[in-house]
Design a protein around this motif. Structure first.
Motif, PDB file in Angstrom:
ATOM      1  N   SER A  87      91.501  43.256  41.103  1.00 36.22           N
ATOM      2  CA  SER A  87      90.687  44.276  41.761  1.00 36.22           C
ATOM      3  C   SER A  87      89.197  44.063  41.527  1.00 36.22           C
ATOM      4  CB  SER A  87      91.083  45.671  41.259  1.00 36.22           C
ATOM      5  OG  SER A  87      90.874  45.760  39.860  1.00 36.22           O
ATOM      6  N   ASN A  88      88.847  43.215  40.560  1.00 30.49           N
ATOM      7  CA  ASN A  88      87.422  42.953  40.323  1.00 30.49           C
ATOM      8  C   ASN A  88      86.776  42.293  41.538  1.00 30.49           C
ATOM      9  OD1 ASN A  88      87.433  44.021  37.753  1.00 30.49           O
ATOM     10  ND2 ASN A  88      88.142  42.109  36.848  1.00 30.49           N
ATOM     11  N   GLY A  89      87.572  41.697  42.345  1.00 28.34           N
ATOM     12  CA  GLY A  89      87.022  41.030  43.521  1.00 28.34           C
ATOM     13  C   GLY A  89      86.900  41.944  44.728  1.00 28.34           C
ATOM     14  N   PHE A  90      87.343  43.182  44.600  1.00 31.05           N
ATOM     15  CA  PHE A  90      87.298  44.102  45.736  1.00 31.05           C
ATOM     16  C   PHE A  90      86.023  44.946  45.683  1.00 31.05           C
ATOM     17  CE2 PHE A  90      92.151  44.118  45.167  1.00 31.05           C
ATOM     18  CZ  PHE A  90      92.240  42.878  45.770  1.00 31.05           C
ATOM     19  N   VAL A  91      85.542  45.260  46.841  1.00 29.70           N
ATOM     20  CA  VAL A  91      84.320  46.075  46.938  1.00 29.70           C
ATOM     21  C   VAL A  91      84.721  47.474  47.379  1.00 29.70           C
ATOM     22  CG1 VAL A  91      82.096  46.328  48.063  1.00 29.70           C
ATOM     23  CG2 VAL A  91      83.001  44.032  47.559  1.00 29.70           C
ATOM     24  N   TYR A  92      84.479  48.430  46.519  1.00 21.59           N
ATOM     25  CA  TYR A  92      84.866  49.798  46.803  1.00 21.59           C
ATOM     26  C   TYR A  92      83.670  50.568  47.370  1.00 21.59           C
ATOM     27  CZ  TYR A  92      89.118  48.698  44.292  1.00 21.59           C
ATOM     28  OH  TYR A  92      90.293  48.132  43.916  1.00 21.59           O
ATOM     29  N   ASP A  93      83.160  50.072  48.478  1.00 18.82           N
ATOM     30  CA  ASP A  93      82.031  50.744  49.108  1.00 18.82           C
ATOM     31  C   ASP A  93      82.481  51.631  50.260  1.00 18.82           C
ATOM     32  OD1 ASP A  93      82.937  48.756  50.711  1.00 18.82           O
ATOM     33  OD2 ASP A  93      80.983  47.867  51.150  1.00 18.82           O
ATOM     34  N   GLY A  94      83.732  51.755  50.439  1.00 14.94           N
ATOM     35  CA  GLY A  94      84.255  52.566  51.519  1.00 14.94           C
ATOM     36  C   GLY A  94      85.668  52.148  51.814  1.00 14.94           C
TER      37      GLY A  94
ATOM     38  N   THR B  65      97.168  59.719  54.031  1.00 13.35           N
ATOM     39  CA  THR B  65      95.944  58.931  53.833  1.00 13.35           C
ATOM     40  C   THR B  65      95.963  58.277  52.457  1.00 13.35           C
ATOM     41  OG1 THR B  65      94.782  60.850  52.932  1.00 13.35           O
ATOM     42  CG2 THR B  65      94.609  60.456  55.317  1.00 13.35           C
ATOM     43  N   PHE B  66      95.255  57.193  52.396  1.00 15.99           N
ATOM     44  CA  PHE B  66      95.130  56.462  51.144  1.00 15.99           C
ATOM     45  C   PHE B  66      93.642  56.143  50.998  1.00 15.99           C
ATOM     46  CE2 PHE B  66      96.160  52.714  48.348  1.00 15.99           C
ATOM     47  CZ  PHE B  66      96.912  53.411  47.422  1.00 15.99           C
ATOM     48  N   GLY B  67      92.933  57.116  50.426  1.00 15.96           N
ATOM     49  CA  GLY B  67      91.473  57.058  50.422  1.00 15.96           C
ATOM     50  C   GLY B  67      90.902  56.104  49.404  1.00 15.96           C
ATOM     51  N   ILE B  68      89.580  56.127  49.348  1.00 14.48           N
ATOM     52  CA  ILE B  68      88.882  55.192  48.481  1.00 14.48           C
ATOM     53  C   ILE B  68      89.212  55.438  47.009  1.00 14.48           C
ATOM     54  CG2 ILE B  68      86.824  56.674  48.398  1.00 14.48           C
ATOM     55  CD1 ILE B  68      86.946  52.804  48.329  1.00 14.48           C
ATOM     56  N   ASP B  69      89.382  56.722  46.672  1.00 11.25           N
ATOM     57  CA  ASP B  69      89.742  57.029  45.290  1.00 11.25           C
ATOM     58  C   ASP B  69      91.138  56.486  44.961  1.00 11.25           C
ATOM     59  OD1 ASP B  69      87.332  58.254  44.911  1.00 11.25           O
ATOM     60  OD2 ASP B  69      88.094  60.269  45.386  1.00 11.25           O
TER      61      ASP B  69
ATOM     62  N   GLY C   6      93.870  49.945  42.367  1.00 11.12           N
ATOM     63  CA  GLY C   6      93.371  48.572  42.311  1.00 11.12           C
ATOM     64  C   GLY C   6      93.643  47.797  43.570  1.00 11.12           C
ATOM     65  N   THR C   7      93.763  48.512  44.698  1.00 14.84           N
ATOM     66  CA  THR C   7      94.012  47.833  45.965  1.00 14.84           C
ATOM     67  C   THR C   7      92.700  47.571  46.688  1.00 14.84           C
ATOM     68  OG1 THR C   7      94.369  49.988  46.974  1.00 14.84           O
ATOM     69  CG2 THR C   7      96.319  48.762  46.263  1.00 14.84           C
ATOM     70  N   ASN C   8      92.762  46.714  47.662  1.00 16.09           N
ATOM     71  CA  ASN C   8      91.573  46.344  48.428  1.00 16.09           C
ATOM     72  C   ASN C   8      91.322  47.392  49.515  1.00 16.09           C
ATOM     73  OD1 ASN C   8      89.548  45.166  49.898  1.00 16.09           O
ATOM     74  ND2 ASN C   8      90.507  43.142  50.002  1.00 16.09           N
ATOM     75  N   PRO C   9      90.209  48.097  49.456  1.00 15.02           N
ATOM     76  CA  PRO C   9      89.968  49.152  50.455  1.00 15.02           C
ATOM     77  C   PRO C   9      89.710  48.605  51.848  1.00 15.02           C
ATOM     78  CG  PRO C   9      88.037  48.870  49.069  1.00 15.02           C
ATOM     79  CD  PRO C   9      89.111  48.005  48.480  1.00 15.02           C
ATOM     80  N   HIS C  10      89.555  47.293  51.936  1.00 13.97           N
ATOM     81  CA  HIS C  10      89.303  46.700  53.252  1.00 13.97           C
ATOM     82  C   HIS C  10      90.474  45.845  53.713  1.00 13.97           C
ATOM     83  CE1 HIS C  10      85.267  48.183  52.718  1.00 13.97           C
ATOM     84  NE2 HIS C  10      85.160  47.523  51.577  1.00 13.97           N
ATOM     85  N   ASP C  11      91.582  45.981  53.034  1.00 12.53           N
ATOM     86  CA  ASP C  11      92.790  45.243  53.412  1.00 12.53           C
ATOM     87  C   ASP C  11      93.957  46.217  53.351  1.00 12.53           C
ATOM     88  OD1 ASP C  11      94.952  43.661  53.787  1.00 12.53           O
ATOM     89  OD2 ASP C  11      94.515  42.254  52.149  1.00 12.53           O
TER      90      ASP C  11
END
Lengths: 221, 859
Positions: free
Chosen positions: B157-164, B225-229, B235-240
């Protein structure tokens, strides 16, 4: 008489060189061979190390002298080319007589492929005989005669030849195959004594061995 | 017209007569009455041969059918079934009794309890146990631990960007699994394990999905829904939308939709469980198409039913009662704890028991209670059917017991046998949690027992015949770090790190003839006169035993104790000495009767001969090399009435020649390496065809035949060395010095040839007595070649000593010889140079030189 003045006697040099000569010959004889490696290859490689490289290293490292002190030098060209036939012809003549008058015909031999193939004969004489002759020149004529026994005068020729013959004969006994090398030791010794160069003596020794083989092929079979 | 009337009247009369005639002519007609229902049923029962008792049983069963419904079940299988620490293990769930069309429509809620992550936790609980960020260790931590694996499939998850959150990966779970059409209400049920009754959850259906870490809601909630939180918490990718890449949305993976498999790196102590939610195959009583929504638990331990109640609904005019239960979250958590599975536990389907089978040979061994040297060697071998471990990873523990009967009264004699040196292995230990001593070693899949047991071992059974020997092996796979204390044969205590849970045990009972009687084997002589031939016992064979063989021939002779080797077309005699006190002596060969008569051998089998009646038999070796014969003799003692059974095995072989040294100091077999047995014992191996000697040595050799008695059938033999014939210096011996003195590297080739032929009289006897044609008993030429190498030193390899020595020895073995030669040469040259240089430096410069130098300078 030698055409060159005798160097000053140096006891330390004499003892150290004598120790090296004896130790080298004994080591060569007692060196353990490996049955898994071809015996001839071991003999040649060991000969290069003990009879060529070791004397050179000794002169350069221990004595701190230049290599010409053991004969790695040219000489008066006229003297050199003159001494070779003078030394070789009598020796080869004796060999011819031995071939005619003794058992040398049957006792001496050459490998069959040398006798049956001229190219092999040339290769054998040029490379193998030449290489081995050079090793002996460096050690016996260069180190022993010109460096160790140099103060013995003409006797050094016979002393080095005696040492050489002893080296050949004592362990394995007399054999006709050694006789040309004994003669070559004498002829080369004379040439080296007069020229102070192992190049001429090497040439002399090689010509002696070459002619010995030629005479054997012509008259010995 | 009248005519027509007459005809009509006649027809009516005839018709009435026909119809009424039965009524008039039979009395029974008037016994008929209106039948009752019971009578009708009885009539049917009789008509169709129905057994009322069976019908009654059906009816009684039908009464409780409601409680016999098949609630959903699930079984977990692990691969590998015996994982090692750190190894990736796969758990796969196999659900059953769900009505969902496809197993991928079920919800698999996995929960992984790592080693030490106990409920409640405490000061010593590892940090990794706290998975949901809610404090303390709960079942939800275990669910989160497993779901994270499913959701992320190891993604960092360190490689994921949680900007939205842009991936729209929410999922709304349905009750009873994902259905294409969900038209009914949902009714969740739990079955009472004891009564089998189904209870509806009083408070409606729930899911057992994990709660989102860090205070989030349960996954699969109605918002879909599976929101950003949530993404961050899991630890999932918010953009995948499909972080794990299995085709499911992230939240669908969190609820375990179709996730019947989970993988993780196993550590000892890990436990796992799964709850599978779906539609059962049991229908509800509700007036709709609903099936019971139920869960299957990994150990199929159903949750206890609490707070039983009921409610009633009027359905189709009838009041239908619905039993209910009120289970809270704690009840379900207890249920999940009870259904944790240890991958190493047999209850999960991973077999803890190793199937072992033990066989022993020979069939009827004989114990030599007299001399203690001639007994048979019993070999017991164990084979495993369901262990994936290599032999070296299996710990075998052998025990040997004796009894006077094959059923009971066993007395352990393992240590006595080991002390007497009668076992082929000698690592005596005390089994864990027991006082039993056993021969125990890794890879010891077979054990030999020399049946030379004296009275001190036989004890109370010394006068019994037969005696029964039970050979037991206990096997276990080695992977555990647990220890137990073992006692070595010397009495010292050692720790054995080899307790394993998968284990098995088996034994074999061997019937042993405990007698000083044994079958002696003889070659034979034959006399023939025309078509009449007789045979007689000649030389005894296969009777020698060398405890410490020093030659090939002796080692080979020892093998005759297991199977006496005989030549094809040989006549062999067998005899049991001193059988005067026995009766009913019978011989068999491979089960077939073997008789001896005066016609065959007047001397040994005839009346007035040298032998007691029946103690001798003869047979011709008519099989092919490789085949075996088993000769058996049964008799009854006239003194005691006890039966005695003796047997002896024969193997047909081709004649062979063995060449060996006469003097090991002069010539020796070449050392060819070391053979390491499964138990770690290292044995030196020597060639039987390559020998070595020192330079100038002589070739001193002797030839022997195999079998040994074949030597007397050698009609001629010859030795050659390098093609030169060499005369015997003794019987089948040579002492030969090569004409040219051998030097290191030389090789001499030795050849021995001999012709083996039966005497003419014996060949005639074979023809007359056994119909073996003379062509079948013709001479056989046998040869043997050997090479003698001249070496400087014997090839003795010293491997004992420090690791450094072994390393250097290995280097010297593997470095090419010319390199070794070169190194030696360089070192020698350097030593010479150094020595001379050192001496040179010690010698003072002489005065002569100084004077010469001075004069040179003046000049």
């Amino acid at each position: 008489m030698s055409a060159f003045p005798l160097p000053a006697f140096n006891m330390r040099r004499f003892l150290a060189t004598g120790l090296l000569v004896v130790a080298t010959l004994v080591s060569f004889r007692l060196f353990p061979t490996d049955p898994r490696v071809n015996g001839s290859v071991q003999a040649i490689v060991l000969g290069i190390a003990f009879f060529l490289l070791l004397p050179m290293a000794y002169v350069l490292v221990v004595l701190k002298e230049p290599l010409p002190s053991i004969g790695f030098s040219g000489s008066v060209r006229k003297l050199g080319f003159l001494s070779v036939p003078i030394a070789v012809v009598p020796i080869v003549s004796i060999w011819y007589m031995l071939l005619q008058m003794t058992d040398a015909k049957t006792g001496y031999s050459l490998p069959a492929f040398i006798q049956s193939s001229f190219p092999f004969f040339v290769l054998y004489e040029v490379f193998l005989v030449g290489t081995i002759a050079f090793l002996y020149e460096v050690f016996f004529r260069g180190l022993v005669m010109l460096s160790w026994l140099t103060r013995s005068g003409i006797m050094s020729v016979f002393l080095q030849a005696a040492l050489f013959i002893a080296f050949l004969v004592v362990p394995d006994g007399f054999g006709w195959e050694y006789v040309p090398m004994m003669f070559a030791a004498l002829s080369s010794g004379f040439v080296a004594y007069h020229t102070r160069s192992i190049y001429y003596s090497w040439f002399s020794g090689w010509v002696t061995l070459f002619l010995a083989d030629v005479l054997f092929l012509l008259f010995g079979r | 017209m009248n005519r027509l009337r007459k005809k009509s009247a006649r027809f009516v009369v005839i018709a009435l007569s026909l119809v009424l005639s039965p009524w008039i002519s039979s009395e029974n007609v008037f016994a008929l009455s209106i039948p009752s229902a019971n009578q009708v049923a009885s009539d049917i029962e009789r008509r169709y041969h129905i057994d009322p008792a069976v019908v009654r049983n059906y009816g009684e069963g039908f009464n409780v059918t409601e409680n016999k419904g098949d609630a959903p079940q699930v079984t977990i299988f692990f691969s590998p079934s015996d994982p090692k620490d750190g190894e990736k293990i796969t758990a796969k769930a196999f659900p059953a009794y769900f009505s969902n069309p496809n197993e991928s429509q079920l919800y698999y809620t996995w929960y992984l309890k790592r080693n030490g992550c106990e409920i409640g936790g405490g000061g010593g609980v590892p940090d990794y146990c706290e998975q949901d960020g809610r404090g303390g260790i709960t079942v939800n931590d275990w669910k989160v631990a497993a779901s994270r694996i499913l959701v992320t499939d190891g993604a960092d998850s360190n490689g994921f960007v949680y900007d939205g959150d842009t991936d729209s990966d929410g999922y709304r779970a349905q009750f009873g699994g994902e259905l294409e059409v969900d038209t009914t209400d949902d009714w969740c049920y739990m079955q009472d394990a004891s009564s089998g009754a189904f209870y509806e959850l009083e408070n409606g259906c729930i899911h057992l999905f994990p709660d989102t870490p860090n205070g989030g809601d349960q996954v699969g909630g109605p918002d879909g829904t599976f929101g950003i939180d949530d993404e961050r918490a899991w630890g999932t990718n918010p953009h995948d939308p499909d972080t794990s890449g299995n085709g499911n949305k992230d939240e669908a993976n969190a609820v375990g939709l179709g996730r019947d498999t989970i993988k993780w790196n196993y550590q000892t102590g890990d436990q796992i469980g799964v709850v599978v939610e779906g539609k059962s195959m049991v229908s509800t009583k509700h007036d709709d198409s609903s099936m019971m929504d139920m869960w299957a638990f990994s150990k199929n331990k159903k949750c206890p039913i609490r707070s039983i109640g009921s409610y009633t609904e009027n359905i189709h005019g009838y009041d239908v009662t619905f039993p209910t239960t009120n289970l809270d979250q704690g009840d379900f958590d207890d249920c999940l704890v009870a259904n944790l599975v240890d991958p190493m536990d047999s209850e999960s389907g991973s077999s803890k028991k190793i199937d072992v089978s033990v066989v022993a040979s020979p069939e009827n061994p004989v114990n030599d209670n007299d001399e203690g040297i001639g007994g048979d060697m019993v070999t017991a071998s164990a084979s495993l059917d369901n262990s994936s471990k290599s032999a070296s990873e299996i710990l075998y523990s052998w025990t040997v017991e004796l009894s006077g009967n094959p059923i009971s009264g066993w007395v352990d004699v393992t240590s006595e046998l080991e002390n007497a040196g009668l076992l082929t292995a000698a690592r005596l230990i005390t089994l864990p949690n027991s006082t039993t001593q056993a021969i125990s070693q890794n890879g010891l899949s077979s054990i030999g027992i020399s049946l030379n047991m004296g009275d001190e071992i036989l004890g109370a059974f010394s006068n019994q015949d037969p005696v029964y020997m039970r050979i037991t092996t206990r096997v276990s796979e080695n992977y555990s770090a647990n220890t137990y204390t073992a006692v070595t044969e010397s009495g010292s205590t050692v720790a054995n790190n080899a307790v394993a849970r998968p284990q098995g045990q088996s034994d074999v009972v061997v019937k042993i003839s405990n007698t000083d009687k044994k079958i002696d084997v003889y070659t034979t002589t034959a006399t023939s006169a025309g078509a009449t031939s007789h045979v007689a016992l000649d030389d005894r064979i296969c009777n020698l035993y060398y405890p410490n063989p020093t030659s090939q021939a002796q080692a080979q002779e020892n093998l005759n104790r297991v199977a006496c080797r005989v030549l094809k077309n040989e006549i062999i005699g067998v005899n049991v000495d001193d059988m005067a006190d026995y009766r009913n002596i019978s011989w068999t060969i491979n089960g077939a009767s073997l008789n001896c008569s005066a016609t065959l051998s007047p001397n040994n089998c005839g009346a007035g001969g040298t032998n007691a009646a029946g103690d001798t038999a003869f047979f011709a070796v008519t099989g092919e090399p490789g085949e075996t014969y088993t000769i058996r003799m049964d008799a009854v003692s006239t003194d005691t009435g006890r039966a005695v059974s003796l047997s002896r095995v024969f193997q047909i072989v081709n004649p062979q020649i063995l060449i060996d040294t006469l003097d090991e100091n002069a010539l020796w077999a070449k050392y060819v390496g070391t053979f390491t047995e499964l138990n770690g014992t290292r044995n030196d191996e020597y060639s039987d065809e390559i020998f070595q000697m020192y330079p100038g040595g002589s070739i001193v050799m002797q030839a022997t035949t195999l079998p040994g008695y074949a030597a007397k059938y050698l009609s001629s033999h010859a030795w050659t060395v390098d093609g030169v014939a060499v005369a015997d210096s003794g019987i089948m011996q040579i002492s030969y010095v090569p004409p040219r003195e051998t030097v290191v590297g030389d090789a001499n080739f030795v050849h021995f040839s001999g012709k083996i032929v039966q005497p003419a009289e014996k060949r005639l006897a074979l023809l007359n007595l056994w119909n073996i044609d003379a062509l079948g008993s013709s001479e056989v030429e046998t040869t043997k070649d050997a090479r003698v190498e001249t070496v400087e030193n014997a090839d003795a390899v010293v491997v004992a000593g420090s690791p450094t020595n072994r390393f250097l020895a290995a280097i010297s073995n593997y470095v090419p010889p010319f390199v070794v030669f070169g190194i030696r040469m360089i070192l020698t040259s350097a030593l010479l140079l150094f020595t001379v240089g050192f001496v040179f430096s010690l010698i003072p410069e002489s005065s002569i030189v100084q004077r010469e130098n001075v004069r040179s300078k003046r000049l």
